[in-house]
Write an enzyme that holds these catalytic residues in place. Structure first.
Site, PDB file in Angstrom:
ATOM      1  N   HIS A   1       4.293  -8.081   0.249  1.00 47.60           N
ATOM      2  CA  HIS A   1       3.840  -8.708  -0.637  1.00 47.60           C
ATOM      3  C   HIS A   1       5.003  -9.053  -2.166  1.00 47.60           C
ATOM      4  CE1 HIS A   1      -0.192  -9.088   2.352  1.00 47.60           C
ATOM      5  NE2 HIS A   1       0.778  -7.759   1.942  1.00 47.60           N
TER       6      HIS A   1
ATOM      7  N   SER B   1       8.797   3.941   5.295  1.00 50.67           N
ATOM      8  CA  SER B   1       9.803   3.221   4.038  1.00 50.67           C
ATOM      9  C   SER B   1       9.244   3.596   2.331  1.00 50.67           C
ATOM     10  CB  SER B   1       9.857   2.259   4.598  1.00 50.67           C
ATOM     11  OG  SER B   1      10.374   1.796   5.371  1.00 50.67           O
TER      12      SER B   1
ATOM     13  N   ASP C   1       0.705  -1.595   0.327  1.00 51.33           N
ATOM     14  CA  ASP C   1       0.126  -0.189   0.078  1.00 51.33           C
ATOM     15  C   ASP C   1       0.565   0.887   0.211  1.00 51.33           C
ATOM     16  OD1 ASP C   1      -2.157  -1.287   0.358  1.00 51.33           O
ATOM     17  OD2 ASP C   1      -2.085  -0.219   2.405  1.00 51.33           O
TER      18      ASP C   1
END
Length: 263
Positions: A142, A226, A86
């Site tokens: 992911h 990050s 996301d």
């Protein structure tokens, strides 16, 4: 002048002792008192969280929270590439003849980013994509494709901010920060995912242990804000993004590997 002051401030504050103190506090039970205000300030969607907010025992546990199993839908076309996080896709472009990429007007060496020249040539004229995660984002990472994990290594020590000010005024944080580099392979195509640590807390926790991963499989998580950089070799990737910057979620299609069509 702004650039000099910014760098001086970061150098003075970005120390191991500061990082350890912040990490220790964020993992303490005392830090749970800050969870409600953190959630409110950053507009966290509590409906998609795996657990109710009062069950998180520390700010770190809340920040690295999992989502409900149906919170994200994974785009399933075999040759599609999905967003691994996301985030906001801040930049995308072509890797230049000198093996550099240009992000917010600053040039980065792909060789420096990857920590050497041995695997750089394949990315000439390839595509790079920059994903920035703010504190408001879900921070688990992911797999963008199904395939083999060819290699994985960590390089760098300190970490500088990777927000828009860090990118603009910092000392090339995408190629200087602590980062974990994962090279993956599918259908004859190599792709590298660079997970870049942010200021103060370098933690990037690796979760996957197998040599092969499935698209959408959880691979790692960040502690605090990050950045992720994806690198695709040569002409193997066709983007599906229309404009930037582009907010995106895990599982959404960002493009296709070679030998596929755009629908």
């Amino acid at each position: 002048m702004i650039q000099m002051i910014y760098r001086l401030f970061i150098e003075l504050t970005n120390r191991k002792s500061t990082s350890r103190l912040l990490a220790k506090f964020s993992q303490s039970k005392m830090s749970r008192l800050f969870i409600p205000s953190f959630s409110r300030i950053y507009h966290i969607n509590q409906l998609e969280m795996e657990k109710p907010i009062n069950e998180y025992q520390s700010l770190h546990a809340f920040f690295t929270r999992k989502l409900k199993s149906d919170a994200r839908t994974i785009f399933q076309d075999p040759l599609s590439v999905i967003s691994p996080v996301d985030a906001t896709i801040e930049d995308m472009g072509t890797i230049a003849l000198d093996h550099s990429i240009s992000v917010k007007g600053k040039k980065y060496s792909v060789s420096e980013m990857l920590g050497g020249n041995d695997k750089v040539q394949k990315y000439l004229n390839g595509t790079y994509i920059i994903f920035y995660l703010s504190p408001s984002n879900y921070h688990r990472i992911h797999s963008p494709i199904s395939g083999k994990v060819l290699s994985q290594r960590a390089i760098g020590t300190k970490s500088y901010p990777v927000n828009k000010y860090g990118i603009k005024y910092g000392k090339r944080p995408l190629s200087k920060n602590y980062r974990i580099i994962t090279e993956m392979y599918y259908n004859g195509v190599s792709m590298t995912m660079v997970k870049v640590g942010a200021m103060f807390i370098n933690s990037i926790e690796i979760l996957h242990k197998n040599a092969e991963v499935e698209k959408g499989e959880e691979m790692a998580y960040f502690s605090f804000g990050s950045t992720v950089v994806l690198l695709f070799e040569g002409d193997t990737f066709t983007p599906a993004l229309k404009s930037l910057p582009c907010p995106i979620q895990v599982g959404e299609c960002i493009g296709y590997l070679k030998e596929t069509r755009m629908d």
